[in-house]
Write a protein that holds these residues in place. Structure first.
Motif, short mmCIF file in Angstrom:
data_model
loop_
_atom_site.label_atom_id
_atom_site.label_comp_id
_atom_site.label_asym_id
_atom_site.label_seq_id
_atom_site.Cartn_x
_atom_site.Cartn_y
_atom_site.Cartn_z
N THR A 133 0.83 -1.21 0.00
CA THR A 133 0.00 0.00 0.00
C THR A 133 0.86 1.25 0.00
N ILE A 177 -5.48 2.17 -3.09
CA ILE A 177 -6.84 2.01 -2.55
C ILE A 177 -7.18 0.53 -2.42
N GLU A 184 -7.81 -1.32 1.21
CA GLU A 184 -9.10 -1.92 1.53
C GLU A 184 -8.94 -3.40 1.90
N SER A 206 -6.21 4.04 3.71
CA SER A 206 -7.21 4.04 2.65
C SER A 206 -7.74 5.45 2.41
#
Length: 215
Positions: A47, A60, A64, A86
């Protein structure tokens, strides 16, 4: 673990593409061998790498996955951290409504988390609210809360990041003197040796706020 260690080294060296690739391998290996903690760690590096590399859609997607991960389901702190990531990714991808939703959820979950986790969540919510043009009464309330939390954050660099957000919010609400004071404190605390790019962004942000205020 080997893939994850090298991925983290690449991340610190700002080689986002290599970090993301190795973290992807680490995530697949951890999932196959049934190691949920390592899988969560690898997803976190994925991420961060995607976010820093400007791949907002991937950031994103990974964030998630982090938020819905079984490990996060058993830990409000980990879920709050994932939702803050996020929210940051959604805001970077110009999806402000989802950024506000996830940041709000992160703040709720981080009530009993370490101060830095709650501070991150509040920072995400304030930043998204400012960008969405929310009423200043709402952001002022959040800022007062963030100021209280900042007193319990030990890292000077981290406090500098908080003062940056608080200073920008003060400028937006018309309190120029307070905004200048907070930005000065942020400039004193943020270390260019630790993150030159962030330090340069802070200088640019502080200058833009002053120009907008007619200084």
């Amino acid at each position: 673990l080997e893939h994850l260690l090298v991925a983290e080294r690449a991340w610190y060296d700002r080689d986002w593409a290599t970090a993301g690739e190795l973290a992807t391998r680490a995530a697949a290996s951890a999932l196959q061998s049934g190691q949920p903690a390592r899988h969560w760690q690898a997803l976190y590096v994925q991420t961060q790498s995607a976010l820093n590399d400007g791949n907002h859609a991937d950031a994103i997607h990974f964030a998630e996955q982090l938020a819905s991960h079984p490990l996060a389901a058993s830990s409000p702190t980990l879920r709050a951290q994932a939702l803050s990531l996020s929210a940051t990714a959604h805001r970077a991808g110009d999806e402000l409504s989802m950024a506000l939703v996830h940041a709000g959820q992160a703040v709720e979950l981080a009530q009993d988390a370490p101060p830095i986790v709650l501070a991150d969540a509040l920072t995400c919510l304030i930043s998204a609210a400012l960008e969405a043009g929310r009423p200043t009464a709402e952001t002022d309330r959040l800022c007062r809360r963030l100021e209280d939390v900042s007193l319990h954050v030990e890292s000077g660099h981290a406090r500098g990041m908080l003062y940056w957000t608080l200073g920008t919010a003060a400028f937006r609400s018309g309190n120029v003197a307070k905004g200048m004071e907070l930005h000065e404190r942020a400039l004193e605390l943020l270390s260019p040796q630790r993150d030159l790019r962030q330090w340069l962004r802070l200088n640019r942000s502080a200058a833009n706020c002053r120009l907008d205020a007619g200084i």
